[in-house]
Motif scaffolding. Structure first.
Motif, PDB file in Angstrom:
ATOM      1  N   ARG A   8      41.995 -83.570  18.142  1.00 23.34           N
ATOM      2  CA  ARG A   8      41.609 -84.735  18.937  1.00 23.34           C
ATOM      3  C   ARG A   8      42.320 -84.688  20.281  1.00 23.34           C
ATOM      4  O   ARG A   8      43.528 -84.503  20.366  1.00 23.34           O
ATOM      5  CB  ARG A   8      42.012 -86.000  18.171  1.00 23.34           C
ATOM      6  CG  ARG A   8      41.456 -87.287  18.721  1.00 23.34           C
ATOM      7  CD  ARG A   8      41.709 -88.429  17.755  1.00 23.34           C
ATOM      8  NE  ARG A   8      43.119 -88.587  17.435  1.00 23.34           N
ATOM      9  CZ  ARG A   8      43.981 -89.277  18.185  1.00 23.34           C
ATOM     10  NH1 ARG A   8      43.583 -89.856  19.289  1.00 23.34           N
ATOM     11  NH2 ARG A   8      45.242 -89.390  17.811  1.00 23.34           N
ATOM     12  N   LEU A   9      41.551 -84.838  21.352  1.00 24.18           N
ATOM     13  CA  LEU A   9      42.109 -84.869  22.695  1.00 24.18           C
ATOM     14  C   LEU A   9      42.827 -86.198  22.897  1.00 24.18           C
ATOM     15  O   LEU A   9      42.215 -87.254  22.832  1.00 24.18           O
ATOM     16  CB  LEU A   9      40.990 -84.693  23.727  1.00 24.18           C
ATOM     17  CG  LEU A   9      41.385 -84.683  25.190  1.00 24.18           C
ATOM     18  CD1 LEU A   9      42.314 -83.515  25.502  1.00 24.18           C
ATOM     19  CD2 LEU A   9      40.138 -84.598  26.069  1.00 24.18           C
ATOM     20  N   VAL A  10      44.145 -86.138  23.099  1.00 27.23           N
ATOM     21  CA  VAL A  10      44.949 -87.351  23.250  1.00 27.23           C
ATOM     22  C   VAL A  10      45.174 -87.663  24.723  1.00 27.23           C
ATOM     23  O   VAL A  10      45.115 -88.811  25.148  1.00 27.23           O
ATOM     24  CB  VAL A  10      46.320 -87.189  22.536  1.00 27.23           C
ATOM     25  CG1 VAL A  10      47.188 -88.413  22.729  1.00 27.23           C
ATOM     26  CG2 VAL A  10      46.118 -86.912  21.061  1.00 27.23           C
ATOM     27  N   GLU A  11      45.436 -86.622  25.500  1.00 26.21           N
ATOM     28  CA  GLU A  11      45.744 -86.799  26.915  1.00 26.21           C
ATOM     29  C   GLU A  11      45.129 -85.650  27.697  1.00 26.21           C
ATOM     30  O   GLU A  11      45.146 -84.509  27.254  1.00 26.21           O
ATOM     31  CB  GLU A  11      47.269 -86.778  27.076  1.00 26.21           C
ATOM     32  CG  GLU A  11      47.767 -87.357  28.368  1.00 26.21           C
ATOM     33  CD  GLU A  11      49.293 -87.381  28.398  1.00 26.21           C
ATOM     34  OE1 GLU A  11      49.833 -86.951  29.424  1.00 26.21           O
ATOM     35  OE2 GLU A  11      49.920 -87.808  27.414  1.00 26.21           O
ATOM     36  N   LYS A  12      44.576 -85.957  28.886  1.00 26.29           N
ATOM     37  CA  LYS A  12      43.948 -84.918  29.707  1.00 26.29           C
ATOM     38  C   LYS A  12      44.390 -85.081  31.154  1.00 26.29           C
ATOM     39  O   LYS A  12      44.160 -86.119  31.767  1.00 26.29           O
ATOM     40  CB  LYS A  12      42.423 -85.036  29.592  1.00 26.29           C
ATOM     41  CG  LYS A  12      41.643 -84.067  30.454  1.00 26.29           C
ATOM     42  CD  LYS A  12      40.141 -84.326  30.292  1.00 26.29           C
ATOM     43  CE  LYS A  12      39.341 -83.559  31.310  1.00 26.29           C
ATOM     44  NZ  LYS A  12      37.914 -83.886  31.271  1.00 26.29           N
ATOM     45  N   ASN A  13      45.063 -84.066  31.674  1.00 25.71           N
ATOM     46  CA  ASN A  13      45.495 -84.037  33.068  1.00 25.71           C
ATOM     47  C   ASN A  13      44.991 -82.734  33.686  1.00 25.71           C
ATOM     48  O   ASN A  13      44.695 -81.789  32.956  1.00 25.71           O
ATOM     49  CB  ASN A  13      47.031 -84.092  33.147  1.00 25.71           C
ATOM     50  CG  ASN A  13      47.567 -85.369  32.521  1.00 25.71           C
ATOM     51  OD1 ASN A  13      47.183 -86.462  32.879  1.00 25.71           O
ATOM     52  ND2 ASN A  13      48.447 -85.199  31.536  1.00 25.71           N
ATOM     53  N   PRO A  14      44.940 -82.646  35.024  1.00 28.86           N
ATOM     54  CA  PRO A  14      44.448 -81.405  35.648  1.00 28.86           C
ATOM     55  C   PRO A  14      45.252 -80.152  35.288  1.00 28.86           C
ATOM     56  O   PRO A  14      44.726 -79.051  35.324  1.00 28.86           O
ATOM     57  CB  PRO A  14      44.546 -81.696  37.146  1.00 28.86           C
ATOM     58  CG  PRO A  14      44.469 -83.184  37.243  1.00 28.86           C
ATOM     59  CD  PRO A  14      45.148 -83.700  36.019  1.00 28.86           C
ATOM     60  N   GLY A  23      48.034 -84.734  13.106  1.00 30.94           N
ATOM     61  CA  GLY A  23      49.279 -85.478  13.289  1.00 30.94           C
ATOM     62  C   GLY A  23      50.326 -84.787  14.128  1.00 30.94           C
ATOM     63  O   GLY A  23      51.367 -85.364  14.425  1.00 30.94           O
ATOM     64  N   VAL A  24      50.087 -83.540  14.533  1.00 33.50           N
ATOM     65  CA  VAL A  24      51.037 -82.831  15.401  1.00 33.50           C
ATOM     66  C   VAL A  24      50.405 -82.729  16.785  1.00 33.50           C
ATOM     67  O   VAL A  24      49.304 -82.213  16.942  1.00 33.50           O
ATOM     68  CB  VAL A  24      51.353 -81.414  14.866  1.00 33.50           C
ATOM     69  CG1 VAL A  24      52.308 -80.688  15.800  1.00 33.50           C
ATOM     70  CG2 VAL A  24      51.929 -81.480  13.465  1.00 33.50           C
ATOM     71  N   GLY A  25      51.113 -83.230  17.807  1.00 27.21           N
ATOM     72  CA  GLY A  25      50.609 -83.178  19.175  1.00 27.21           C
ATOM     73  C   GLY A  25      51.073 -81.915  19.874  1.00 27.21           C
ATOM     74  O   GLY A  25      52.267 -81.661  19.972  1.00 27.21           O
TER      75      GLY A  25
END
Length: 193
Positions: A8-14, A23-25
């Protein structure tokens, strides 16, 4: 060791993304090219390269296996680190990097921020044979494609326009004016999108 991550995409930056895999990021460094390819949906798969150094373990993610292979080729060159390779893949598409190396285009490789003439020449000298062999490119068949079209298309994608739709509009513009500059193509395309 880690060849790809899907989650699952949690955060998206350039320059980076965080993917939650059970459960592991995972913090993954990405190029602008990969950033422009990542859809805004929840589930995401990135092909990865794990760089292990004394002081850090860094994950680099790519939208395609081809981009990852070019990254690996680039970091095999003395003087090109992972961040420089990532900058190259942010400034140029994997195709442009591949064709630039295969055709010996020093100016194109040198156009990347932080790469001087000597480094650009070293990249070409070290990788030209590998690129020609791996990708089966025939040196004689290297007809320069329309880089203005590619640059304009890339810019429109970064701006959030649909690739297929943008390509149709750009093709119409180039049919009417084959020698149009990148800026002209983008301005005309923006009027028609």
């Amino acid at each position: 060791m880690i060849t790809h991550l899907e989650g699952r995409l949690v955060e998206k930056n350039p320059t980076d993304v965080v993917i939650d895999c059970n459960g592991v990021g995972y913090f993954i460094n990405i190029s602008l090219h990969t950033f422009s390819q990542i859809p805004d949906r929840e589930n995401l798969r990135l092909y990865t390269y794990l760089q292990v150094r004394e002081d850090s373990h860094s994950l680099y993610g790519f939208s395609s296996k081809a981009e990852r292979e070019i990254f690996k080729l680039l970091i095999s060159v003395s003087g090109i680190g992972a961040n420089t390779a990532r900058t190259m893949l942010s400034s140029l598409t994997p195709e442009q990097v591949k064709e630039g190396i295969a055709s010996g285009d020093v100016a194109l490789i040198q156009s990347v921020k932080g790469i001087g003439a000597k480094t650009a020449q070293r990249v070409i000298i070290d990788l030209k044979d590998k690129v020609l062999k791996v990708y089966g490119i025939d040196e004689l068949s290297l007809i320069p494609n329309n880089t203005n079209k590619d640059e304009a298309l890339s810019a429109l994608e970064v701006l959030g326009f649909n690739k297929k739709q943008s390509e149709k509009v750009i093709d119409k513009i180039l049919k009417a004016e084959p020698d149009a500059l990148v800026e002209q193509i983008i301005k005309e395309a923006l009027k028609n999108l």
